[in-house]
Scaffold this motif. Structure first.
Motif, PDB file in Angstrom:
ATOM      1  N   ASN A 194       0.827  -1.220   0.000  1.00  0.00           N
ATOM      2  CA  ASN A 194       0.000   0.000   0.000  1.00  0.00           C
ATOM      3  C   ASN A 194       0.855   1.262   0.000  1.00  0.00           C
ATOM      4  O   ASN A 194       0.614   2.198  -0.756  1.00  0.00           O
ATOM      5  CB  ASN A 194      -0.927   0.017   1.216  1.00  0.00           C
ATOM      6  N   HIS A 195       1.881   1.246   0.867  1.00  0.00           N
ATOM      7  CA  HIS A 195       2.720   2.457   0.947  1.00  0.00           C
ATOM      8  C   HIS A 195       3.516   2.674  -0.339  1.00  0.00           C
ATOM      9  O   HIS A 195       3.586   3.790  -0.846  1.00  0.00           O
ATOM     10  CB  HIS A 195       3.676   2.375   2.144  1.00  0.00           C
TER      11      HIS A 195
ATOM     12  N   SER B  79       2.830   1.659  -3.321  1.00  0.00           N
ATOM     13  CA  SER B  79       1.936   2.064  -4.423  1.00  0.00           C
ATOM     14  C   SER B  79       1.572   3.535  -4.292  1.00  0.00           C
ATOM     15  O   SER B  79       1.566   4.274  -5.279  1.00  0.00           O
ATOM     16  CB  SER B  79       0.637   1.262  -4.422  1.00  0.00           C
ATOM     17  N   ALA B  80       1.261   3.941  -3.054  1.00  0.00           N
ATOM     18  CA  ALA B  80       0.890   5.348  -2.847  1.00  0.00           C
ATOM     19  C   ALA B  80       2.046   6.262  -3.251  1.00  0.00           C
ATOM     20  O   ALA B  80       1.856   7.282  -3.914  1.00  0.00           O
ATOM     21  CB  ALA B  80       0.517   5.576  -1.380  1.00  0.00           C
ATOM     22  N   ILE B  81       3.255   5.877  -2.852  1.00  0.00           N
ATOM     23  CA  ILE B  81       4.422   6.706  -3.182  1.00  0.00           C
ATOM     24  C   ILE B  81       4.580   6.825  -4.699  1.00  0.00           C
ATOM     25  O   ILE B  81       4.759   7.916  -5.236  1.00  0.00           O
ATOM     26  CB  ILE B  81       5.706   6.098  -2.555  1.00  0.00           C
TER      27      ILE B  81
ATOM     28  N   LYS C  94       2.381   6.397  -7.041  1.00  0.00           N
ATOM     29  CA  LYS C  94       1.274   7.127  -7.665  1.00  0.00           C
ATOM     30  C   LYS C  94       1.451   8.640  -7.464  1.00  0.00           C
ATOM     31  O   LYS C  94       1.364   9.434  -8.402  1.00  0.00           O
ATOM     32  CB  LYS C  94      -0.043   6.646  -7.034  1.00  0.00           C
ATOM     33  N   MET C  95       1.760   9.023  -6.230  1.00  0.00           N
ATOM     34  CA  MET C  95       1.867  10.458  -5.950  1.00  0.00           C
ATOM     35  C   MET C  95       3.098  11.078  -6.600  1.00  0.00           C
ATOM     36  O   MET C  95       3.086  12.234  -6.977  1.00  0.00           O
ATOM     37  CB  MET C  95       1.878  10.690  -4.444  1.00  0.00           C
TER      38      MET C  95
ATOM     39  N   GLN D 141       2.771  14.683   1.755  1.00  0.00           N
ATOM     40  CA  GLN D 141       1.963  13.468   1.537  1.00  0.00           C
ATOM     41  C   GLN D 141       2.856  12.266   1.211  1.00  0.00           C
ATOM     42  O   GLN D 141       2.645  11.173   1.726  1.00  0.00           O
ATOM     43  CB  GLN D 141       0.959  13.707   0.408  1.00  0.00           C
ATOM     44  N   ILE D 142       3.839  12.463   0.378  1.00  0.00           N
ATOM     45  CA  ILE D 142       4.745  11.356   0.034  1.00  0.00           C
ATOM     46  C   ILE D 142       5.586  10.980   1.252  1.00  0.00           C
ATOM     47  O   ILE D 142       5.782   9.805   1.556  1.00  0.00           O
ATOM     48  CB  ILE D 142       5.639  11.743  -1.169  1.00  0.00           C
TER      49      ILE D 142
ATOM     50  N   HIS E  44       4.152   8.425   3.777  1.00  0.00           N
ATOM     51  CA  HIS E  44       4.273   6.992   3.483  1.00  0.00           C
ATOM     52  C   HIS E  44       5.705   6.494   3.674  1.00  0.00           C
ATOM     53  O   HIS E  44       5.928   5.381   4.133  1.00  0.00           O
ATOM     54  CB  HIS E  44       3.781   6.704   2.060  1.00  0.00           C
TER      55      HIS E  44
END
Ligand code: ADP
Ligand code: MG
Length: 729
Positions: free
Chosen positions: A658-659, A661-663, A665-666, A700-701, A704
């Motif tokens: 999850n982390h 992927s979030a990184i 994506k952002m 935000q990045i 994570h």
């Protein structure tokens, strides 16, 4: 291969404090030995040449060519004797830091032989290629020349083997391209305005100078660990890093005993600073771990500011000798205190009076109150301008965080002075004062002094605090050139004093007696600027509400704050006040906006790089190890038992996905946002866009990444952690 992080930690184990030898335990034996000060000038200059420098300093005039030749030749002889081989015009462009281009004394003589040459012309003026310094569009690249001109009020000094001549830096068309030029204009403006007002009280006053006493906060980080943190090295701050379990909660660092390795650095620094004629006096541990402060005894503001610039440079060099790196960033570490540069500001007369020190009798106290009230009014009317002079990309992390004053400008006076102002409002009648009323009032204000001096309240939460004999502007950033704030403050007070004089004179012309006229105008001003006075807790949320009710502004956006430089009220202070032309002001705003954009752009690039090249691969490596482990458990125990045995690990595997992927994506979105912003042409629009569209991704990045730091095996985490960076001196 061990990561840089572990190599650095290993290196740290073998660090020993570097020995430092004092040249003498009497500082007077070597103080100022690298400065071409009055003593040196008396020795190396003719009587006429020495007098010419003195006269230029006193009146701000110029030095003629013949005298300049004589001065240059004396300066050269002195410098060569001290080991100098080169000279440079030292100036303060609108970048962060100072600039120097060294030229050797070496030259051809008339007969073609090699000589050592340094003429009056070379001393007075140089024409460095200015095309790579920010100018806000004043200087197109095809007119690349700018010139530097000697500032006689700040003495030449030697660093290493170079003679440094403090100068102003101006475009070929005459506009200032530096911090020093407007500062000198503001200091001269406040001199003129304050001298005129002092004349109400003492006809002997001919000159008023501005005093500056800075307090410079900084962090020291071990050089090996610093090198293992590309974010620190490239942006001056950590863009990621989970907070350390222990940081400053116990307040055990502030004023604690100074670690030996750091103490050696400080002593080394002080010796060099004292040789350069800087009256460094104070050193101590600050609140955050690895954070410290250095401060001199106050000096005339132009010289004081030069000294602050010089010492920042000196600190960078001396720290390396001790295998440290110094951080001036206002918020290098999230979650703990950042660094400021308190700017202690006051005015003093050539008769030896500090105008913000309460006097010993009613007359000098009325003078004291006059200057306090005018300063308050200046701050009230110029809140936005003062904020614009200090709010930068890096300082915006600090303002409004709990260790630093908020983005609301207010002034703290303490109970005694506040009571005095209230007394004037209450007791100065609207009608013509009777002799009895006048006596009573004067006696009243004659009584305060000793109490204030002994009991100045130490409100630490105010951005602008009266501290007994001066105002302390605390919102200035540690990395800043404080000239910007001193310029605005001095210009604002000058404008206010001029207006005050006009108003008082008008009453006197109507037949009102001088003291009474002063009282009446002060009363009006005290009532008008009441909203700026705040003695409470500047960090509290209630203050934000209260300030809004009072109509005070609260601006946290850097572009918005910078745009206030161009408001009519700001132009009134700076342009009408003769500090900057409209063109210079606009150019300055453009330069500041550009710096803001570049800083965010660089941070965003560095974070994107680190995230994808350091963090995600590390997380994936660890995740693969977990997957293999889980797979093994399944093979060993079969499906039933496996569920209970591997449950937690399965969660971890999912978390990591999850982390990461979030990184990823952002990071993509952030790069897209940058592209959108980069095509914008207009400076303010672009800065707003960077502020609103790119900047939020940084936090935000980071969120994570910091979560991953807690999960991933410490053995393979590539970047030194907060606990390692902060607890190693
Ligand atoms: P604190 O941390 O209590 O504010 P410091 O001693 O660290 O005090 O720093 C105070 C600074 O203010 C010093 O540089 C000091 O010389 C300077 N200062 C003292 N009086 C004046 C004054 N009248 N005008 C300007 N600066 C002053
Ligand atoms: Mg202070």
């Amino acid at each position: 291969m061990a990561t840089l992080r572990f190599q650095a930690l290993n290196e740290l184990l073998s660090r020993a404090p570097k020995d430092v030898k004092l040249p003498s335990n009497k500082v007077t034996d070597y103080y100022g030995e690298l400065v071409f000060n009055n003593d040196a000038m008396r020795k190396y200059l003719s009587r006429d040449a020495f007098a010419a420098v003195q006269a230029a300093n006193a009146k701000g005039g110029t030095i003629d060519r013949k005298q300049a030749d004589g001065i240059a030749s004396g300066m050269k002889a002195w410098a060569i004797e001290k080991g100098a081989t080169h000279y440079t015009h030292w100036f303060q462009p609108l970048t962060d830091g100072t600039a120097e281009k060294h030229d050797g004394f070496i030259d051809y003589g008339d007969d073609g032989s090699i000589i050592e040459n340094f003429s009056g012309k070379l001393l007075a003026q140089q024409e460095p290629d200015a095309s790579s310094f920010p100018s806000g569009g004043i200087r197109q690249t095809f007119e690349a020349r700018g010139y530097t001109a000697w500032d006689t009020s700040s003495p030449a000094f030697i660093v290493g083997t170079t003679l440094c001549i403090p100068t102003v830096f101006i475009s070929y068309t005459g506009e200032a391209l530096d911090y020093k030029t407007p500062l000198l204009k503001a200091l001269s403006s406040v001199d003129e305005a304050a001298t005129a007002v002092c004349q109400y009280f003492d006809k002997n006053v001919q000159k008023v100078h501005t005093n500056m006493g800075w307090e410079q906060e900084y962090f020291l980080i071990d050089e090996a660990l610093y090198q293992a943190r590309p974010d620190l090295a490239l942006t001056g701050r950590t863009l990621m890093g989970h907070s350390s379990s222990k940081d400053q909660q116990l307040d055990d660092h502030y004023f604690g005993s100074i670690p030996e390795r750091v103490a050696k650095f400080m002593i080394d620094l002080e010796v060099e600073a004292h040789k350069l004629g800087m009256p460094i006096k104070t050193r101590h541990n600050e609140v955050a771990p690895s954070q410290f402060e250095v401060a001199p005894i106050y000096e005339e503001a132009n010289l004081g500011n030069d000294h602050n610039q010089i010492i920042m440079d000196l600190m960078k060099r001396v720290s390396r000798r001790h295998k440290f790196r110094v951080l001036f960033h206002e918020k290098p570490f999230a979650g703990i205190n950042g660094s400021g540069k308190h700017n202690n500001w006051s005015l003093g007369t050539d008769t030896g009076v500090v105008l913000y020190a309460p006097g010993k009798n009613p007359k000098t106290n009325l003078q004291f109150l006059t200057f306090v009230v005018n300063t308050l009014m200046a701050v009230y009317k110029n809140q936005d301008l003062l904020r614009a002079s200090i709010l930068t990309a890096s300082n915006s992390h600090r303002l409004g965080a709990n260790e630093a004053p908020p983005a609301i400008i207010s002034a703290f006076l303490g109970t005694e002075v506040s009571a005095m102002l209230d007394k004037i409002v209450a007791e100065v009648p609207d009608h013509k004062m009777t002799p009895d009323e006048k006596t009573a009032l004067k006696l009243g204000i004659g009584r305060i002094p000793e109490i204030i001096l002994d009991n100045t309240d130490r409100n630490r939460t105010s951005p602008f605090a009266f501290t007994g004999n001066r105002f302390e502007f605390r919102a200035v950033g540690s990395s800043a050139n404080a000239a910007a704030s001193t310029t605005v403050l001095s210009a604002a007070v000058a404008a206010e004093l001029r207006e005050f004089k006009v108003n008082v004179d008008a009453l006197i012309e109507k037949g009102v007696k001088k003291d009474e006229a002063i009282f009446q105008i002060l009363k009006k001003m005290i009532i008008e600027c009441e909203p700026i006075r705040f003695n409470g807790d500047g960090y509290s949320d209630e203050w934000k509400d209260e300030a809004a009710k009072r109509g005070l502004t609260n601006i946290t956006s850097v572009p918005e704050s910078l745009s206030k430089y161009l408001e009519p009220s700001a132009k009134k202070t700076l342009v009408e006040g003769g500090i900057m032309s409209e063109k210079e002001l606009e150019a300055r705003v453009e330069v500041e906006l550009e710096k803001f954009v570049y800083k965010i752009q660089i941070e965003s690039r560095v974070l994107a790089d680190l995230a994808i090249n350091h963090i995600v691969p590390t997380a994936v490596t660890y995740q693969t190890k977990l997957i293999q482990n889980v797979q093994g458990l399944k093979d060993l125990f079969g499906a039933d038992e496996f569920e209970t045995l591997a449950g937690a690990r399965l969660e971890l595997i999912k978390d990591i996905s999850n982390h990461t992927s979030a990184i990823k994506k952002m990071r993509k979105e952030m790069i897209e946002a940058r592209k959108e912003c980069n095509v914008m042409e207009e400076g303010l629009e672009k800065a707003h866009a960077y502020d609103q569209k790119v900047r939020p991704f940084l936090d935000q990045i980071r969120y994570h990444i910091d979560k991953l730091e807690l999960i991933v095996d410490d053995e393979i985490w590539p970047l030194p952690k907060y606990r390692e960076l902060l607890f190693n001196c």
